[in-house]
Design a protein around this motif. Sequence first.
Motif, PDB file in Angstrom:
ATOM      1  N   ALA A 397       0.740  -1.618  -0.560  1.00 47.78           N
ATOM      2  CA  ALA A 397       0.088   0.338  -0.008  1.00 47.78           C
ATOM      3  C   ALA A 397       1.255   0.975  -0.010  1.00 47.78           C
ATOM      4  CB  ALA A 397      -1.007   0.059   1.149  1.00 47.78           C
ATOM      5  N   ARG A 398       2.228   1.586   0.970  1.00 44.48           N
ATOM      6  CA  ARG A 398       2.881   2.437   0.956  1.00 44.48           C
ATOM      7  C   ARG A 398       3.425   2.551  -0.241  1.00 44.48           C
ATOM      8  NH1 ARG A 398       6.026   4.449   5.556  1.00 44.48           N
ATOM      9  NH2 ARG A 398       5.737   6.309   3.899  1.00 44.48           N
ATOM     10  N   PHE A 403       6.198   2.703  -7.152  1.00 40.11           N
ATOM     11  CA  PHE A 403       6.052   1.522  -8.511  1.00 40.11           C
ATOM     12  C   PHE A 403       5.740   1.076  -9.187  1.00 40.11           C
ATOM     13  CE2 PHE A 403      10.109   2.476  -5.573  1.00 40.11           C
ATOM     14  CZ  PHE A 403      11.258   2.334  -6.166  1.00 40.11           C
ATOM     15  N   ASN A 404       5.598   0.349 -10.484  1.00 38.60           N
ATOM     16  CA  ASN A 404       4.527  -0.227 -10.632  1.00 38.60           C
ATOM     17  C   ASN A 404       4.297  -1.649 -10.311  1.00 38.60           C
ATOM     18  OD1 ASN A 404       2.637  -0.238 -13.109  1.00 38.60           O
ATOM     19  ND2 ASN A 404       3.354  -2.139 -13.740  1.00 38.60           N
ATOM     20  N   LEU A 405       2.672  -1.854  -9.880  1.00 41.14           N
ATOM     21  CA  LEU A 405       2.218  -3.896  -9.675  1.00 41.14           C
ATOM     22  C   LEU A 405       1.577  -4.132 -10.695  1.00 41.14           C
ATOM     23  CD1 LEU A 405       1.854  -4.699  -6.577  1.00 41.14           C
ATOM     24  CD2 LEU A 405      -0.469  -3.543  -6.826  1.00 41.14           C
ATOM     25  N   PRO A 406       2.336  -5.013 -11.321  1.00 36.73           N
ATOM     26  CA  PRO A 406       1.978  -5.885 -12.833  1.00 36.73           C
ATOM     27  C   PRO A 406       0.772  -6.514 -12.071  1.00 36.73           C
ATOM     28  CG  PRO A 406       3.133  -6.820 -12.094  1.00 36.73           C
ATOM     29  CD  PRO A 406       3.571  -5.894 -10.804  1.00 36.73           C
ATOM     30  N   TYR A 407       0.360  -6.816 -11.483  1.00 36.19           N
ATOM     31  CA  TYR A 407      -1.301  -7.785 -11.341  1.00 36.19           C
ATOM     32  C   TYR A 407      -2.071  -6.316  -9.600  1.00 36.19           C
ATOM     33  CZ  TYR A 407       1.426 -11.433 -14.222  1.00 36.19           C
ATOM     34  OH  TYR A 407       1.534 -11.954 -14.432  1.00 36.19           O
ATOM     35  N   ALA A 408      -3.312  -6.978 -10.188  1.00 33.22           N
ATOM     36  CA  ALA A 408      -4.021  -5.955  -9.401  1.00 33.22           C
ATOM     37  C   ALA A 408      -4.563  -7.141  -8.201  1.00 33.22           C
ATOM     38  CB  ALA A 408      -4.930  -5.176  -9.470  1.00 33.22           C
ATOM     39  N   ASP A 418       7.664  -4.227 -10.503  1.00 31.84           N
ATOM     40  CA  ASP A 418       8.207  -3.740 -10.884  1.00 31.84           C
ATOM     41  C   ASP A 418       8.768  -2.514 -11.731  1.00 31.84           C
ATOM     42  OD1 ASP A 418       6.519  -2.296 -12.901  1.00 31.84           O
ATOM     43  OD2 ASP A 418       6.186  -4.856 -13.655  1.00 31.84           O
ATOM     44  N   ASP A 419       9.981  -2.309 -12.345  1.00 30.15           N
ATOM     45  CA  ASP A 419      10.794  -0.987 -13.204  1.00 30.15           C
ATOM     46  C   ASP A 419       9.968  -0.498 -14.203  1.00 30.15           C
ATOM     47  OD1 ASP A 419      11.339  -2.181 -14.491  1.00 30.15           O
ATOM     48  OD2 ASP A 419      13.551  -2.435 -15.312  1.00 30.15           O
ATOM     49  N   LYS A 420       8.620  -0.465 -14.044  1.00 30.29           N
ATOM     50  CA  LYS A 420       7.484   0.419 -15.478  1.00 30.29           C
ATOM     51  C   LYS A 420       8.313   1.517 -15.832  1.00 30.29           C
ATOM     52  CE  LYS A 420       3.461   0.026 -17.728  1.00 30.29           C
ATOM     53  NZ  LYS A 420       1.929  -0.446 -18.000  1.00 30.29           N
ATOM     54  N   LEU A 456      10.502  -6.805  -8.706  1.00 33.49           N
ATOM     55  CA  LEU A 456      11.269  -6.712  -7.756  1.00 33.49           C
ATOM     56  C   LEU A 456      10.529  -7.534  -6.581  1.00 33.49           C
ATOM     57  CD1 LEU A 456      11.438  -2.559  -7.647  1.00 33.49           C
ATOM     58  CD2 LEU A 456      13.233  -3.914  -6.738  1.00 33.49           C
ATOM     59  N   MET A 457      10.503  -8.564  -5.868  1.00 31.99           N
ATOM     60  CA  MET A 457      10.230  -9.153  -5.237  1.00 31.99           C
ATOM     61  C   MET A 457      10.269  -8.743  -3.482  1.00 31.99           C
ATOM     62  SD  MET A 457       9.896 -12.979  -5.615  1.00 31.99           S
ATOM     63  CE  MET A 457       8.308 -14.110  -5.320  1.00 31.99           C
ATOM     64  N   ILE A 458       9.121  -7.991  -2.548  1.00 27.27           N
ATOM     65  CA  ILE A 458       9.219  -7.999  -1.210  1.00 27.27           C
ATOM     66  C   ILE A 458       8.676  -9.138  -0.908  1.00 27.27           C
ATOM     67  CG2 ILE A 458       9.241  -6.077  -0.158  1.00 27.27           C
ATOM     68  CD1 ILE A 458       9.377  -4.648  -2.306  1.00 27.27           C
ATOM     69  N   GLU A 459       9.415  -9.849   0.238  1.00 28.39           N
ATOM     70  CA  GLU A 459       9.021  -9.887   1.263  1.00 28.39           C
ATOM     71  C   GLU A 459       9.269  -9.785   2.683  1.00 28.39           C
ATOM     72  OE1 GLU A 459       8.046 -14.538   3.431  1.00 28.39           O
ATOM     73  OE2 GLU A 459       9.755 -14.280   1.336  1.00 28.39           O
ATOM     74  N   PRO A 460       8.365  -8.778   3.589  1.00 32.07           N
ATOM     75  CA  PRO A 460       9.106  -8.462   4.843  1.00 32.07           C
ATOM     76  C   PRO A 460       8.909  -9.576   6.041  1.00 32.07           C
ATOM     77  CG  PRO A 460       6.902  -7.310   4.155  1.00 32.07           C
ATOM     78  CD  PRO A 460       7.399  -8.441   3.020  1.00 32.07           C
TER      79      PRO A 460
END
Length: 522
Positions: A397-398, A403-408, A418-420, A456-460
């Motif tokens: 959300a933040r 940055f682009n979210l390729p899947y909603a 991704d870096d779009k 860009l795959m983020i897992e906190p």
Amino acid sequence: MANPTGWKPSMEKATGGAPPAARAGALGATTGLLLEEPLVFEQGSPGRSGASLPEPPPGLDPASEIPAPLLRGEIEGMPEMGELEVVRHFTRLSQWNWGIDSGFYPLGSCTMKYNPKSSEAFARLPGFAAAHPLLPASMCQGALELVWRLERALSEIGGFAATAMSPAAGAHGELAGLMMIRAHHVARGNPRRKVLIPDTAHGTNPASAALNGYATVQLESGPDGRLHPDVVAKAMDEDVAAIMITNPNTLGIFESHIREIADVVHAKGGLVYGDGANFNAILGVARPGDMGFDVMQYNLHKTFATPHGGGGPGSGPVGVSEPLVPFLPLPVVEREGEVFRLVTDPAERPRTIGKVREFWGNVGMFVRAWALIRELGPEGLRAAGQLAVLNANYVRARLAGAFNLPYATDTLHEVVFDDKLQKDAGVTTMDVAKALIDHGSHPPTVYFPLVVHGALMIEPTETETKETLDAFVEAMRAIAEEAKANPEALKSAPVRTIRARLDETRAARKPVLRWRPGMKVE
């Protein structure tokens, strides 16, 4: 005065000034005292030693007293160093490393979360750590009981009839799981030839299938990032041994059609393999066995408090449904009244796939996992899964808009950007990742999954605080702004490290696996 160790103290920046992105939201990165560390071959001095051994008595030749196979000659190029030099060398190298105890490690799909030190302490208890794997069962009842109890707990948590404990890591668990699937089909008179694998699967899935002699058939996910039953139905026939699904998949998206997919596969006699790498997302909330999975490997080093990274140690127990129990690899721990024993004789389990590794498995990892499960309990395990999902969605959300979210589609424990939005300025995912290092954060997973270009795959994970996530988000947003205002600056990142940006392509294509003094590196 001469500098015999070669280290170079510096209060200057490593290469150039601090990046503009470091002005706000940094995770505490500073230039600090930088110590340049030469290679171990470049240190020491002839005749210097860190050991003191008595000279042999006059006339005694050690070669005449020691068997030849136990004698070793001089090692060419071996550095001659004192104890202090050796200690400082390896200590400084360790300080160059980054780990979860150092700071945030947001690798997606890898679940690099903090592991409680209590689990580490239990794993070091002498009764576990010093137990020899060849001890008779009567002398290691405590260790056997722990393995048995952990097997029962994992089976219950995942919704399986039994769990094979010996596989050494997640990919090894995949291999063992497919070996059991193959044995199941062979016992029914047809080993089958194909395995279905979605395009959102982990990269080890097709490798495990190929090692078991299967051809792989890739299935395309839908525009929502999910695999759909009609796609599976078109590919499914009596020659398909199994489908391998990661749920949630590598986009962090839950495969909501999993029950229908399982029904399609089972109707044609196939089995459903679940990659448990992302089990952290549904821990205590949903059970794969209830979704129709016949097999799933647990990555104890991702979900249950085992150190992860650097090649190990890992542990990959495999849960199976009732029809596959006879094929479990040996050894198996059985309880007979109040006594525990190891089943090692194939005569007791004639349909077993046999041994997949020596001894029992990585018992130290079992101790860590069992300690965490007992510490958290059912409600704590559920809270861990829920908080992992909450943290990922908070980051999602933040960072929305930056940055682009390729899947909603809704995500669970990890989120893929991704870096779009940066491409027009010539800034790539790699530039973003390298810039993050200057902000004091390890980069997330990049360029994976392959279905997302420039991913860009983020897992906190559940172990990070809101403050850590806020600092990470501010750093990412600052990098996004820098990409607009000064994109060329990002291409030189990182500039606050002891090494400037490395040529990773060259390192991969022309690796130097053994360096010697004087060697010319092209």
